[in-house]
Design an enzyme around this catalytic site. Sequence first.
Site, short mmCIF file in Angstrom:
data_model
loop_
_atom_site.label_atom_id
_atom_site.label_comp_id
_atom_site.label_asym_id
_atom_site.label_seq_id
_atom_site.Cartn_x
_atom_site.Cartn_y
_atom_site.Cartn_z
CB THR A 184 -0.85 0.10 1.49
OG1 THR A 184 -1.79 1.22 1.28
CG2 THR A 184 -0.13 -0.08 2.59
CG ASP A 185 -1.06 4.91 -1.01
OD1 ASP A 185 -1.49 4.10 -0.21
OD2 ASP A 185 -1.72 5.82 -1.88
CD GLU A 186 -3.13 3.37 4.50
OE1 GLU A 186 -3.05 2.91 5.75
OE2 GLU A 186 -4.46 3.35 4.30
CE1 TYR B 207 -3.27 -2.84 5.80
CE2 TYR B 207 -3.24 -0.47 5.10
CZ TYR B 207 -3.21 -1.85 4.98
OH TYR B 207 -3.24 -1.79 3.64
CE LYS C 36 -0.05 -4.54 3.04
NZ LYS C 36 -0.22 -5.77 2.33
P1 NAD Z 1 -9.62 -7.38 2.13
O1 NAD Z 1 -9.72 -7.22 3.77
O2 NAD Z 1 -10.88 -7.13 1.62
O3 NAD Z 1 -9.23 -8.64 1.90
C1 NAD Z 1 -8.30 -9.49 2.75
C2 NAD Z 1 -8.39 -11.02 2.49
O4 NAD Z 1 -7.19 -11.74 2.95
C3 NAD Z 1 -9.69 -11.63 2.97
O5 NAD Z 1 -10.20 -12.51 1.88
C4 NAD Z 1 -9.21 -12.24 4.10
O6 NAD Z 1 -10.17 -13.43 4.40
C5 NAD Z 1 -7.59 -12.67 3.81
N1 NAD Z 1 -6.93 -12.97 4.91
C6 NAD Z 1 -6.84 -12.20 6.16
N2 NAD Z 1 -6.15 -12.65 6.84
C7 NAD Z 1 -5.80 -13.90 6.38
C8 NAD Z 1 -4.82 -15.09 6.89
N3 NAD Z 1 -4.14 -14.95 8.17
N4 NAD Z 1 -4.68 -16.05 6.18
C9 NAD Z 1 -5.25 -16.08 4.75
N5 NAD Z 1 -6.03 -15.23 4.26
C10 NAD Z 1 -6.40 -13.98 5.13
O7 NAD Z 1 -8.53 -6.41 1.72
P2 NAD Z 1 -8.29 -5.71 0.31
O8 NAD Z 1 -8.64 -4.38 0.32
O9 NAD Z 1 -8.54 -6.66 -0.89
O10 NAD Z 1 -6.61 -5.57 0.13
C11 NAD Z 1 -5.88 -6.62 -0.11
C12 NAD Z 1 -4.44 -6.53 -0.10
O11 NAD Z 1 -4.26 -5.21 -0.77
C13 NAD Z 1 -3.74 -6.10 1.21
O12 NAD Z 1 -2.85 -6.78 1.31
C14 NAD Z 1 -3.84 -4.64 1.37
O13 NAD Z 1 -2.82 -4.23 2.05
C15 NAD Z 1 -3.64 -4.31 -0.07
N6 NAD Z 1 -3.93 -2.82 -0.68
C16 NAD Z 1 -5.38 -2.62 -0.55
C17 NAD Z 1 -5.92 -1.51 -0.94
C18 NAD Z 1 -7.16 -0.77 -0.92
O14 NAD Z 1 -7.52 0.08 -1.20
N7 NAD Z 1 -8.09 -1.64 -0.30
C19 NAD Z 1 -4.83 -0.60 -1.43
C20 NAD Z 1 -3.57 -0.78 -1.64
C21 NAD Z 1 -3.00 -2.12 -0.97
O1 DAU Z 2 -4.19 4.04 0.41
C1 DAU Z 2 -4.62 2.50 0.39
C2 DAU Z 2 -5.27 2.10 1.44
O2 DAU Z 2 -6.57 2.61 1.40
C3 DAU Z 2 -5.17 0.68 1.71
O3 DAU Z 2 -3.95 0.24 2.04
C4 DAU Z 2 -6.37 0.03 2.86
O4 DAU Z 2 -6.21 -1.44 3.00
C5 DAU Z 2 -7.49 0.87 2.42
O5 DAU Z 2 -8.51 0.49 3.25
C6 DAU Z 2 -7.36 2.19 2.44
O6 DAU Z 2 -7.21 3.04 3.74
P1 DAU Z 2 -7.85 4.25 4.02
O7 DAU Z 2 -7.93 4.25 5.47
O8 DAU Z 2 -7.47 5.49 3.10
O9 DAU Z 2 -9.37 3.84 3.80
P2 DAU Z 2 -10.79 4.04 4.21
O10 DAU Z 2 -11.88 3.43 3.39
O11 DAU Z 2 -10.92 3.36 5.65
O12 DAU Z 2 -11.16 5.77 4.54
C7 DAU Z 2 -10.88 6.41 3.18
C8 DAU Z 2 -11.09 7.80 3.68
O13 DAU Z 2 -12.06 8.15 4.28
C9 DAU Z 2 -10.05 8.08 4.99
O14 DAU Z 2 -9.67 9.49 4.82
C10 DAU Z 2 -10.83 7.90 6.34
C11 DAU Z 2 -12.27 8.50 5.71
N1 DAU Z 2 -13.51 8.02 6.09
C12 DAU Z 2 -13.76 6.64 6.36
C13 DAU Z 2 -14.58 6.10 6.79
C14 DAU Z 2 -15.04 4.48 6.87
C15 DAU Z 2 -14.59 8.79 6.44
O15 DAU Z 2 -14.50 9.97 6.42
N2 DAU Z 2 -15.73 8.28 7.22
C16 DAU Z 2 -15.77 6.95 7.10
O16 DAU Z 2 -16.89 6.52 7.59
#
Ligand code: NAD
Ligand code: DAU
Length: 332
Positions: A121-123, A148, A152
């Site tokens: 992630t970019d975080e 988190y 990562k």
């Molecule tokens: P998600 O939470 O929707 O899905 C995570 C999946 O991993 C689930 O299916 C869960 O069952 C599985 N999992 C969790 N713990 C596990 C374990 N111990 N063993 C096996 N499986 C397990 O997450 P997502 O949003 O799809 O993110 C997927 C990946 O992409 C993550 O590594 C996250 O850091 C990365 N990522 C997410 C975002 C975003 O915006 N959501 C952006 C950049 C990177």
């Molecule tokens: O940047 C990549 C990341 O993006 C991933 O690594 C994470 O897995 C993914 O969850 C996401 O993280 P954020 O914390 O940015 O996403 P989230 O959807 O939780 O929140 C997006 C923005 O919205 C953040 O500034 C917090 C804000 N927010 C979130 C929720 C749930 C609100 O203002 N209200 C809300 O109810």
Amino acid sequence: MHRILVTGGAGFIGSNFVHHVVAHTDLHVTVLDKLTYAASREALAGLPQDRVELVVADVADAAPVDECVARTDAVVHFAAESHNDNSLDDPSPFIRTNLIGTFTLLEAVRRHGKRLHHVSTDEVYGDLALDDPQRFTEETAYHPSSPYSASKAGSDHLVRAWVRSFGVAATISNCSNNYGPWQHIEKFIPRQITNVLDGIRPRVYGDGLNVRDWIHADDHSSAVLAILERGRPGETYLVGADGERNNLDVVRSILTQMGQPADAWDRVADRAGHDRRYAIAPDKLRAELGWAPRFHDFEQGLADTIDWYRNHEAWWRPHKDATEASYAARGQ
Ligand code: NAD
Ligand code: DAU
């Protein structure tokens, strides 16, 4: 490469990636997933059974991981605990899955000499000021803010150490915020869409000016596949689609597209340590691998996503009350 192992393939982005791989390649896919609260078997339903198999296992459990890695050609590692707010309530599963899980996988790919792509992630870079002209690049220093993002960041460091010390053939991608179908309703965009569908006003943390750099999950999938197929082992690629928007603008778009007044949202308690702005410079991925996003129009992608949640109420409805109850307990 004939067979790939996709950890976390029943989650939001992982399942999207599995669909993308089935549609665009001849690869056989084994999904290894613990099926946590964030997973969804339905997201994998309908895929050809001779192309996709599901192994229910924990990525931090060495025996099933070793067995799956032994019979694959390459691994794409999505499995993680992914929600910042949950990591503030209880960091422990983040440490176990994101750090011990990545370590367990690295040891297996090292033993069996397999290619790994690690999805991050970019975080890991922390945040930028709203007026900073810079965006994150592959050279930006790590500065994570939450449990988190720190977990990562640690997983990325483990991958780089296994590349350098043990010669593991691994790549890393760091992507910005994804949106699209099958995203858990704890996350910002689906939470607000399902709130509006339920007649609840969207909840915005703090002043709402925090910026995220939105990319459609299918564009993230195409980037990961490009890196898996053509990326240089040992390299890191940033993934983003020039989608910077502040949270208020996103909420106003959701409200307007759903026929509500643009100001029908509520301000709630801010997230502790809330990162101000993320922004990705995806130049390396574009120049080196010729990747380009397919979803250029965020408003259209958002409209498609709103329609998807309207049409999949049976999928998210069972989780809505519990999700909102845990937010209410945090004052959000
Ligand atoms: P998600 O939470 O929707 O899905 C995570 C999946 O991993 C689930 O299916 C869960 O069952 C599985 N999992 C969790 N713990 C596990 C374990 N111990 N063993 C096996 N499986 C397990 O997450 P997502 O949003 O799809 O993110 C997927 C990946 O992409 C993550 O590594 C996250 O850091 C990365 N990522 C997410 C975002 C975003 O915006 N959501 C952006 C950049 C990177
Ligand atoms: O940047 C990549 C990341 O993006 C991933 O690594 C994470 O897995 C993914 O969850 C996401 O993280 P954020 O914390 O940015 O996403 P989230 O959807 O939780 O929140 C997006 C923005 O919205 C953040 O500034 C917090 C804000 N927010 C979130 C929720 C749930 C609100 O203002 N209200 C809300 O109810």
